[in-house]
Design an enzyme around this catalytic site. Structure first.
Site, PDB file in Angstrom:
ATOM      1  N   ASN A   9       6.111   1.000  -0.777  1.00 13.58           N
ATOM      2  CA  ASN A   9       6.513  -0.101  -1.651  1.00 13.58           C
ATOM      3  C   ASN A   9       7.257   0.518  -2.827  1.00 13.58           C
ATOM      4  O   ASN A   9       6.640   1.102  -3.714  1.00 13.58           O
ATOM      5  CB  ASN A   9       5.258  -0.854  -2.134  1.00 13.58           C
ATOM      6  CG  ASN A   9       5.589  -1.914  -3.171  1.00 13.58           C
ATOM      7  OD1 ASN A   9       6.750  -2.279  -3.347  1.00 13.58           O
ATOM      8  ND2 ASN A   9       4.560  -2.406  -3.860  1.00 13.58           N
ATOM      9  N   TRP A  10       8.567   0.380  -2.772  1.00 17.67           N
ATOM     10  CA  TRP A  10       9.379   1.006  -3.828  1.00 17.67           C
ATOM     11  C   TRP A  10       9.323   0.244  -5.145  1.00 17.67           C
ATOM     12  O   TRP A  10       9.827   0.705  -6.157  1.00 17.67           O
ATOM     13  CB  TRP A  10      10.840   1.103  -3.368  1.00 17.67           C
ATOM     14  CG  TRP A  10      11.105   2.267  -2.452  1.00 17.67           C
ATOM     15  CD1 TRP A  10      10.197   3.175  -1.978  1.00 17.67           C
ATOM     16  CD2 TRP A  10      12.379   2.645  -1.900  1.00 17.67           C
ATOM     17  NE1 TRP A  10      10.828   4.089  -1.172  1.00 17.67           N
ATOM     18  CE2 TRP A  10      12.174   3.789  -1.106  1.00 17.67           C
ATOM     19  CE3 TRP A  10      13.677   2.129  -1.992  1.00 17.67           C
ATOM     20  CZ2 TRP A  10      13.197   4.430  -0.419  1.00 17.67           C
ATOM     21  CZ3 TRP A  10      14.703   2.761  -1.309  1.00 17.67           C
ATOM     22  CH2 TRP A  10      14.471   3.905  -0.532  1.00 17.67           C
ATOM     23  N   LYS A  11       8.757  -0.962  -5.122  1.00 17.77           N
ATOM     24  CA  LYS A  11       8.717  -1.816  -6.321  1.00 17.77           C
ATOM     25  C   LYS A  11      10.138  -1.938  -6.909  1.00 17.77           C
ATOM     26  O   LYS A  11      11.088  -1.983  -6.145  1.00 17.77           O
ATOM     27  CB  LYS A  11       7.712  -1.261  -7.336  1.00 17.77           C
ATOM     28  CG  LYS A  11       6.363  -0.954  -6.695  1.00 17.77           C
ATOM     29  CD  LYS A  11       5.282  -0.720  -7.695  1.00 17.77           C
ATOM     30  CE  LYS A  11       4.025  -0.257  -6.978  1.00 17.77           C
ATOM     31  NZ  LYS A  11       2.841  -0.325  -7.787  1.00 17.77           N
ATOM     32  N   HIS A  93       1.456  -9.298  -3.454  1.00 13.50           N
ATOM     33  CA  HIS A  93       1.108  -8.041  -4.152  1.00 13.50           C
ATOM     34  C   HIS A  93       0.475  -8.385  -5.502  1.00 13.50           C
ATOM     35  O   HIS A  93       0.849  -9.371  -6.144  1.00 13.50           O
ATOM     36  CB  HIS A  93       2.368  -7.196  -4.351  1.00 13.50           C
ATOM     37  CG  HIS A  93       2.063  -5.812  -4.824  1.00 13.50           C
ATOM     38  ND1 HIS A  93       1.799  -5.531  -6.142  1.00 13.50           N
ATOM     39  CD2 HIS A  93       1.938  -4.648  -4.156  1.00 13.50           C
ATOM     40  CE1 HIS A  93       1.542  -4.237  -6.263  1.00 13.50           C
ATOM     41  NE2 HIS A  93       1.611  -3.681  -5.072  1.00 13.50           N
ATOM     42  N   GLU A  95       0.868  -7.244  -8.352  1.00 11.98           N
ATOM     43  CA  GLU A  95       1.811  -7.334  -9.478  1.00 11.98           C
ATOM     44  C   GLU A  95       2.485  -8.707  -9.501  1.00 11.98           C
ATOM     45  O   GLU A  95       2.757  -9.259 -10.561  1.00 11.98           O
ATOM     46  CB  GLU A  95       2.837  -6.191  -9.403  1.00 11.98           C
ATOM     47  CG  GLU A  95       2.185  -4.871  -9.814  1.00 11.98           C
ATOM     48  CD  GLU A  95       2.796  -3.637  -9.192  1.00 11.98           C
ATOM     49  OE1 GLU A  95       3.909  -3.697  -8.652  1.00 11.98           O
ATOM     50  OE2 GLU A  95       2.127  -2.574  -9.235  1.00 11.98           O
ATOM     51  N   GLU A 161      -5.871  -3.679  -1.470  1.00 10.91           N
ATOM     52  CA  GLU A 161      -5.392  -2.937  -2.622  1.00 10.91           C
ATOM     53  C   GLU A 161      -6.255  -3.263  -3.837  1.00 10.91           C
ATOM     54  O   GLU A 161      -5.977  -4.240  -4.560  1.00 10.91           O
ATOM     55  CB  GLU A 161      -3.937  -3.303  -2.910  1.00 10.91           C
ATOM     56  CG  GLU A 161      -2.986  -2.973  -1.777  1.00 10.91           C
ATOM     57  CD  GLU A 161      -1.623  -2.561  -2.297  1.00 10.91           C
ATOM     58  OE1 GLU A 161      -1.201  -1.450  -1.977  1.00 10.91           O
ATOM     59  OE2 GLU A 161      -1.011  -3.322  -3.052  1.00 10.91           O
ATOM     60  N   GLY A 167      -1.439   2.350  -9.002  1.00 15.75           N
ATOM     61  CA  GLY A 167      -0.636   3.001 -10.036  1.00 15.75           C
ATOM     62  C   GLY A 167      -1.463   3.688 -11.106  1.00 15.75           C
ATOM     63  O   GLY A 167      -0.937   4.093 -12.138  1.00 15.75           O
ATOM     64  N   SER A 202      -2.986   4.271  -5.152  1.00 18.00           N
ATOM     65  CA  SER A 202      -2.921   5.699  -5.466  1.00 18.00           C
ATOM     66  C   SER A 202      -3.142   6.594  -4.245  1.00 18.00           C
ATOM     67  O   SER A 202      -3.703   7.677  -4.362  1.00 18.00           O
ATOM     68  CB  SER A 202      -3.889   6.049  -6.594  1.00 18.00           C
ATOM     69  OG  SER A 202      -3.543   5.339  -7.779  1.00 18.00           O
ATOM     70  N   GLY A 223       2.716   3.073  -3.104  1.00 19.99           N
ATOM     71  CA  GLY A 223       3.682   2.810  -4.163  1.00 19.99           C
ATOM     72  C   GLY A 223       4.327   4.099  -4.640  1.00 19.99           C
ATOM     73  O   GLY A 223       5.294   4.598  -4.053  1.00 19.99           O
ATOM     74  N   GLY A 224       3.772   4.676  -5.696  1.00 24.30           N
ATOM     75  CA  GLY A 224       4.358   5.853  -6.351  1.00 24.30           C
ATOM     76  C   GLY A 224       4.784   6.964  -5.394  1.00 24.30           C
ATOM     77  O   GLY A 224       5.914   7.482  -5.477  1.00 24.30           O
TER      78      GLY A 224
END
Ligand code: PEP
Length: 239
Positions: A9-11, A93, A95, A161, A167, A202, A223-224
């Site tokens: 997930n590149w956000k 998601h 976010e 999640e 994150g 994470s 993500g990251g």
């Protein structure tokens, strides 16, 4: 059907040029035959689809409108996504839930729309730290599953999640993730039948194998670490 899926997930990251550099570095490192998905910003979907065409890497978006078309400023339809190469879409998601008013009801509407157009949905569920500490994890997840999946059948990928792990560098232990996914599976499979359930929060090159070794964890939503070609390849290439 349960299968290994590793989704990035590149956000809101990766300009055109950065996306191109990522793909050029990442593709030669892939040694796995698992399902690999890059969920990229809308503006990168077509480019990443073109750059990965012919490889085992598939492209996804990070949201989809609940309507076919019309007066929905700022939204992107399922048909538009398919047209530019998206095969998958992340829905719900945390976010989106926290910053953009996404609810279990809108998750359900988006999910039905994705399925109607043949997009493979990755539906996210998860509890906050306060909810976990108050012993409410199962109650929260049960409600998200019941409302989010209401009236839905078909190939839906779920991602557990925990919000406190996204994150933050604070990963759920493999045991906690496994136990929670066991609960999610028992609830969700009543509606969906056998389903792939990913862990997200994470996950990185160092901890991925221990999470993916757990019997309930079918894959990861990352993500990251999905922004770093070498790290994402290490995760993809886990046994
Ligand atoms: C995510 O955003 O879905 C996620 C899991 O992020 P991170 O891996 O950075 O915690």
């Amino acid at each position: 059907m349960r299968r290994r899926i590793i989704a990035g997930n590149w956000k809101m990251n990766m300009t055109k040029e950065e996306a191109k550099l990522f793909v050029a570095e990442f593709l030669p490192l892939v040694e796995s035959d698992c399902e690999i998905v890059l969920c990229v910003p809308f503006t990168d979907v077509h480019r990443v689809w073109k750059l990965t065409r012919g490889s085992s890497v598939k492209v996804g978006a990070q949201n989809v409108a609940w309507a076919d078309k019309g007066a929905f400023t700022g939204e992107i339809s399922a048909e538009m996504l398919k047209e530019v190469g998206a095969e998958y879409v992340i829905i719900g998601h945390s976010e989106r839930r926290a910053y953009f008013g996404e609810t279990d009801e809108t998750v359900n509407m988006r999910l039905k729309q994705a399925l109607k157009y043949g997009l493979k949905p990755i539906v996210c569920v998860g509890e906050t730290l306060d909810q976990r500490e108050a012993g409410k994890t199962e109650e929260v997840l049960a409600a998200q599953i019941e409302k989010g999946l209401d009236g839905v059948s078909g190939d839906v990928i779920l991602a557990y999640e925990p919000i406190w792990a996204i994150g933050t560098g604070k990963t759920a232990t493999p045991e906690t993730a496994d136990e929670t996914i066991r609960f999610i599976r028992a609830r969700a499979e009543k509606t969906l039948g056998e389903t792939s359930i990913l862990y997200g929060g994470s996950m990185n090159a160092a901890n991925a194998q221990s999470l993916l070794d757990m019997p309930q964890i079918d894959g990861g939503l990352i993500g990251g670490a999905s922004l770093k070609p070498k790290d994402f390849a290490t995760i993809v290439n886990c046994r």
